[in-house]
Structures are given as C-alpha cells and as structure tokens.
Scaffold this motif. Sequence first.
Motif, short mmCIF file in Angstrom:
data_model
loop_
_atom_site.label_atom_id
_atom_site.label_comp_id
_atom_site.label_asym_id
_atom_site.label_seq_id
_atom_site.Cartn_x
_atom_site.Cartn_y
_atom_site.Cartn_z
N GLN A 68 23.31 45.78 46.58
CA GLN A 68 21.91 45.96 46.60
C GLN A 68 21.40 47.07 47.38
O GLN A 68 20.32 47.65 47.08
N GLN A 69 21.92 47.27 48.50
CA GLN A 69 21.52 48.33 49.63
C GLN A 69 21.61 49.71 48.82
O GLN A 69 20.78 50.61 48.82
N TYR A 70 22.85 49.83 48.03
CA TYR A 70 23.08 51.24 47.24
C TYR A 70 21.97 51.58 45.99
O TYR A 70 21.58 52.53 46.07
N ARG A 71 21.85 50.08 45.57
CA ARG A 71 20.62 50.31 44.47
C ARG A 71 19.30 50.86 45.22
O ARG A 71 18.64 51.62 44.39
N ASN A 72 18.86 50.23 46.36
CA ASN A 72 17.80 50.41 46.66
C ASN A 72 17.71 51.97 47.50
O ASN A 72 16.62 52.32 47.42
N ALA A 73 19.04 52.48 47.65
CA ALA A 73 18.79 53.71 48.20
C ALA A 73 19.23 54.78 47.05
O ALA A 73 19.46 56.03 47.44
N ASN A 74 19.29 54.48 45.89
CA ASN A 74 19.32 55.22 44.78
C ASN A 74 20.70 56.01 44.68
O ASN A 74 20.93 57.26 44.64
N GLU A 80 28.08 50.96 41.60
CA GLU A 80 29.04 50.25 40.50
C GLU A 80 30.38 50.07 41.35
O GLU A 80 31.03 49.32 40.60
N GLN A 81 30.63 50.80 42.19
CA GLN A 81 32.07 50.62 43.05
C GLN A 81 31.97 49.34 43.35
O GLN A 81 33.05 48.54 43.35
N GLU A 82 30.90 48.74 44.06
CA GLU A 82 30.90 47.47 44.78
C GLU A 82 30.79 46.39 43.62
O GLU A 82 31.44 45.27 43.90
N ALA A 83 30.18 46.68 42.38
CA ALA A 83 30.14 45.61 41.43
C ALA A 83 31.46 45.75 40.89
O ALA A 83 31.66 44.51 40.37
N TYR A 84 32.07 46.49 40.82
CA TYR A 84 33.65 46.41 40.20
C TYR A 84 34.29 45.58 41.21
O TYR A 84 35.12 45.04 40.66
N GLU A 85 34.28 45.84 42.56
CA GLU A 85 35.02 45.11 43.49
C GLU A 85 34.65 43.67 43.54
O GLU A 85 35.53 42.67 43.46
N ILE A 86 33.27 43.47 42.94
CA ILE A 86 32.90 41.94 43.09
C ILE A 86 33.62 41.55 42.09
O ILE A 86 34.05 40.34 41.95
N THR A 87 33.69 41.87 40.72
CA THR A 87 34.28 41.44 39.42
C THR A 87 36.10 41.23 39.85
O THR A 87 36.54 40.19 39.40
N GLU A 88 36.49 42.17 40.34
CA GLU A 88 38.01 42.02 40.80
C GLU A 88 38.30 40.79 41.50
O GLU A 88 39.08 40.16 41.41
N ILE A 89 37.35 40.64 42.64
CA ILE A 89 37.61 39.60 43.54
C ILE A 89 37.13 38.27 43.18
O ILE A 89 37.86 37.14 43.29
N GLN A 90 36.01 38.33 42.16
CA GLN A 90 35.78 36.98 41.86
C GLN A 90 36.55 36.46 40.54
O GLN A 90 36.95 35.13 40.39
#
Length: 151
Positions: A68-74, A80-90
């Motif tokens: 969320q912070q990265y999206r807010n900071a453009n 996308e990297q954080e999103a990928y890590e979320i899917t791997e961990i989930q």
Amino acid sequence: MSQPTLKDRINDALKTAMRAKEKERVAVLRLVMSEFKKIEVDERIEVDDARALVVLDKMVKQRRDSEQQYRNANRPELAEQEAYEITEIQAYLPAALSAAELDAIVSKALADAAVTEARDMGKAMALIKPQVQGRADMGEVSKLLKAKLSN
C-alpha cells in the motif's frame, strides 16, 4: 508416518524452487525460513505449525502494508514485488474464512465468554484468535466484534 509440518513443507518447496532455478520464489521462501530460524535461535524452541501460522500471517500483513505504501508513493514495480511475495506466502496459509463463518465464530465466542460490553472484548478475542489465526485479518475480526457489541 506423520504428516510433514508446515516448516518442512516450506523447506521442501525451497529445495524444489532452487532445483528449478526460480529466483524470486527462492528469495521469498528463504525469507520465511530465516524468520523461522530467527525464532528458533532467539527463543530456543522448535517452530511448530501454530507458531509458523502466526509468523506467516505477520509476514503477509507486513507486505500488505508495504504494498500500500509503495502504491501511494507511485512505485508500482515495488508494489508488484510485495504482491508476489504475498501470494507465495499465502499459499502456505489455510483458506480464508468467509464472512458468514467469521460471523458465526465471533457470535459463538461472545456467547461462550458471556461478553456484553466492549471493555470485556479481550475475553472474546482470546477465544476467537486460535480459531482464525492465518485465516482472517485480526483487524477485521476486531471491527466485527466491536460492531456486534455496539448493537
């Protein structure tokens, strides 16, 4: 033979990813294993499935905040990297609870703990947390609990 622990499954997945030369996946799984190792060294305990779920849940929450912070900071590439890590961990967390299932658990906990006021919310949370760990966001559970108590 007993079923492999969550930690063992993640370690096996790490080895498989290393053999397949999946760099991104290896990096995420190494992060998870290093968290487990850190706990084992610091607390001198063996990480069991319950503790592993707590660690994975915390890691997902941290990554959601970062995304969320990265999206807010453009910074979409970092998000996308954080999103990928979320899917791997989930992938190693149990399936998320539906709203109806969560509502039923919260209602039952309120009845079992005989909680009628917001100041006694901790009693209900103590009953709810072990049931929903890794399957629901505790912030959402807290909001639902407060809403039920305010009615």
